[in-house]
Design a protein around this motif. Structure first.
Motif, PDB file in Angstrom:
ATOM      1  N   ASN A   1       0.837  -1.213   0.000  1.00 23.90           N
ATOM      2  CA  ASN A   1       0.000   0.000   0.000  1.00 23.90           C
ATOM      3  C   ASN A   1       0.866   1.254   0.000  1.00 23.90           C
ATOM      4  O   ASN A   1       0.528   2.259  -0.634  1.00 23.90           O
ATOM      5  N   TRP A   2       1.994   1.206   0.716  1.00 28.53           N
ATOM      6  CA  TRP A   2       2.929   2.348   0.745  1.00 28.53           C
ATOM      7  C   TRP A   2       3.524   2.582  -0.640  1.00 28.53           C
ATOM      8  O   TRP A   2       3.549   3.710  -1.134  1.00 28.53           O
ATOM      9  N   TYR A   3       3.993   1.503  -1.282  1.00 21.85           N
ATOM     10  CA  TYR A   3       4.615   1.640  -2.599  1.00 21.85           C
ATOM     11  C   TYR A   3       3.595   2.116  -3.645  1.00 21.85           C
ATOM     12  O   TYR A   3       3.919   2.912  -4.520  1.00 21.85           O
ATOM     13  N   GLU A   4       2.369   1.619  -3.542  1.00 25.61           N
ATOM     14  CA  GLU A   4       1.331   2.034  -4.494  1.00 25.61           C
ATOM     15  C   GLU A   4       1.041   3.530  -4.383  1.00 25.61           C
ATOM     16  O   GLU A   4       0.750   4.188  -5.376  1.00 25.61           O
ATOM     17  N   ALA A   5       1.112   4.045  -3.155  1.00 28.35           N
ATOM     18  CA  ALA A   5       0.866   5.472  -2.947  1.00 28.35           C
ATOM     19  C   ALA A   5       2.012   6.333  -3.466  1.00 28.35           C
ATOM     20  O   ALA A   5       1.809   7.481  -3.879  1.00 28.35           O
ATOM     21  N   GLU A   6       3.222   5.768  -3.474  1.00 29.34           N
ATOM     22  CA  GLU A   6       4.406   6.546  -3.845  1.00 29.34           C
ATOM     23  C   GLU A   6       4.825   6.376  -5.307  1.00 29.34           C
ATOM     24  O   GLU A   6       5.405   7.285  -5.898  1.00 29.34           O
ATOM     25  N   LEU A   7       4.544   5.204  -5.886  1.00 32.38           N
ATOM     26  CA  LEU A   7       5.094   4.882  -7.208  1.00 32.38           C
ATOM     27  C   LEU A   7       3.995   4.654  -8.239  1.00 32.38           C
ATOM     28  O   LEU A   7       3.104   3.824  -8.028  1.00 32.38           O
ATOM     29  N   PRO A   8       4.031   5.383  -9.358  1.00 30.81           N
ATOM     30  CA  PRO A   8       3.034   5.155 -10.407  1.00 30.81           C
ATOM     31  C   PRO A   8       3.192   3.771 -11.016  1.00 30.81           C
ATOM     32  O   PRO A   8       4.296   3.261 -11.166  1.00 30.81           O
ATOM     33  N   PHE A   9       2.081   3.153 -11.353  1.00 25.72           N
ATOM     34  CA  PHE A   9       2.032   1.841 -12.021  1.00 25.72           C
ATOM     35  C   PHE A   9       2.512   0.686 -11.142  1.00 25.72           C
ATOM     36  O   PHE A   9       2.642  -0.420 -11.638  1.00 25.72           O
ATOM     37  N   TYR A  10       2.771   0.926  -9.841  1.00 29.38           N
ATOM     38  CA  TYR A  10       3.260  -0.172  -9.006  1.00 29.38           C
ATOM     39  C   TYR A  10       2.273  -1.340  -8.995  1.00 29.38           C
ATOM     40  O   TYR A  10       2.660  -2.495  -9.042  1.00 29.38           O
TER      41      TYR A  10
END
Length: 425
Positions: free
Chosen positions: A352-361
């Protein structure tokens, strides 16, 4: 208009030609061992067991060569290191089939063919090490300046449309840049002359093993759709092999489970919610490698394993380095939640953290997560957002090049990783 010609050494050396390599290999590895036996037994070639062996060796050798050449096309692959495992795989499979159907065959001919196949291609790799250079000509304009810092090719800048480069492996240009009419004619002429023309991102991906995505317009989701037919085949292979591992290695799994219990208090298995295939959460199973802790802290920090993490037990360090702690995930594979090979599944809080920070994760979940994968063998274990962005580029390369060939490369490199402990924490 005056024309300048840059003469590069001709890369089409005899030793690099497929016809020479394969025919030479078949002669050295199959025909020569049979001829060496003629002085002892002049009828040896006409014996049925010898003919079966020669046919089987021909199939194994040709298949091994094609595998070896295909695998060598992936970034970061030192093809010479894959000669022995590739030919061991093809010869092993072919002669296992012969043994299963109880065909008579010559053990001497089979062994000699396998040994001489590996010797032939090892010799060729040494002889062609300096010849097999990938030479690329760069057309100025756009995003091409970073190319010369990428290893794996010999770069040659072209400064004028009147310059011709002979014997180049290809021409690279930023085809989305605003090139002049002269350069566009130059590119068209090179393509008509038979020289491959590559877009800068295409050649960058093939040399680095990474797909960079900054905007949807640069890489449409359609270009990253995995091969659905291979996805179904792979799922069937995963299920069968996971069942085999659980049955055959059940004594080892039981022994490790007992050892974990003895080494430190707590359950033998570690369970954690992770993000899986299609963006659906699931519970992953691993052997526990950390001490139990009653401290309640930041959930995100607790999910990150740091270098030299003090929570890891003595046995846990060995299990992590050897990747034995991953074996219980065979249960997840049986349940269709995972694959042996794919993007590494992350804990829900980290995902969830990576999805919020990185596009297309989130798009990495278009294929089942894996115990090992392209990012793991290239980068190892990472947790910081900047490093995860780098890992995302590797994951997208895997999805874009989703194939049995790439999976074979990952299997071989995973074995190497298990022996070296690369990326373990």
């Amino acid at each position: 208009m005056n024309t300048t010609t840059i003469h590069l050494p001709n890369r089409r050396h005899l030793l690099l030609r497929m016809r020479f390599q394969l025919l030479g290999g078949l002669t050295f590895a199959i025909l020569l061992p049979a001829l060496l036996r003629l002085p002892v037994d002049q009828q040896v070639i006409w014996q049925s067991n010898m003919q079966v062996t020669i046919l089987a060796a021909f199939i194994a050798h040709t298949t091994g060569y094609l595998f070896y050449k295909r695998i060598g096309n992936f970034p970061g692959v030192a093809a010479a290191g894959y000669i022995l495992p590739t030919f061991a795989l093809t010869y092993g499979l072919v002669f296992a089939i012969i043994f299963f159907f109880r065909f008579e065959y010559s053990r001497f001919q089979a062994a000699a063919s396998f040994i001489q196949s590996t010797l032939w291609y090892f010799g060729l790799s040494l002889a062609t090490r300096r010849l097999d250079v990938y030479r690329l000509a760069i057309i100025p304009g756009g995003d091409v300046d970073r190319l010369e810092s990428i290893p794996g090719a010999s770069w040659h800048r072209i400064h004028s449309p009147s310059t011709l480069v002979e014997h180049a492996s290809g021409v690279v240009a930023d085809l989305r840049a605003d090139l002049s009419d002269e350069w566009e004619r130059y590119i068209a002429d090179r393509a008509l002359s038979g020289t491959p023309v590559y877009h800068v991102k295409q050649i960058s991906e093939s040399l680095t093993g990474r797909v960079e995505i900054e905007h949807l317009s640069e890489n449409t989701l359609g270009s990253l759709n995995p091969n659905q037919a291979y996805l179904k085949i792979k799922q069937a292979i995963d299920w069968a092999s996971a069942l085999f591992v659980l049955i055959v290695f059940s004594p080892l799994l039981l022994f490790v489970a007992i050892a974990v219990k003895v080494d430190s208090p707590g359950p033998a298995l570690f369970k954690q919610k992770r993000m899986g295939y299609g963006g659906q959460p699931y519970e992953v199973y691993k052997f526990r490698t950390m001490k139990l802790s009653d401290t309640v802290g930041d959930e995100k920090e607790a999910a990150i394993t740091k270098a030299g993490d003090e929570r890891i037990t003595r046995l846990g360090r060995f299990l992590r380095k050897s990747r034995i702690d991953e074996l219980p995930q065979a249960f997840n594979i049986l349940r269709g939640e995972m694959s042996w090979i794919g993007p590494r599944p992350e804990a829900l809080v980290l995902s969830n953290w990576y999805e919020a920070e990185l596009p297309f994760y989130r798009y990495r979940h278009i294929v089942p997560p894996g115990i090992t994968g392209w990012a793991q063998v290239n980068q190892g274990h990472v947790a910081a957002v900047d490093d995860v962005l780098e890992k995302l580029h590797y994951d997208f390369y895997y999805i874009k090049n989703f194939s049995p060939w790439l999976d074979v490369v990952i299997v071989f490199r995973t074995i190497q990783t298990m022996l070296t402990g690369f990326g373990a924490r």
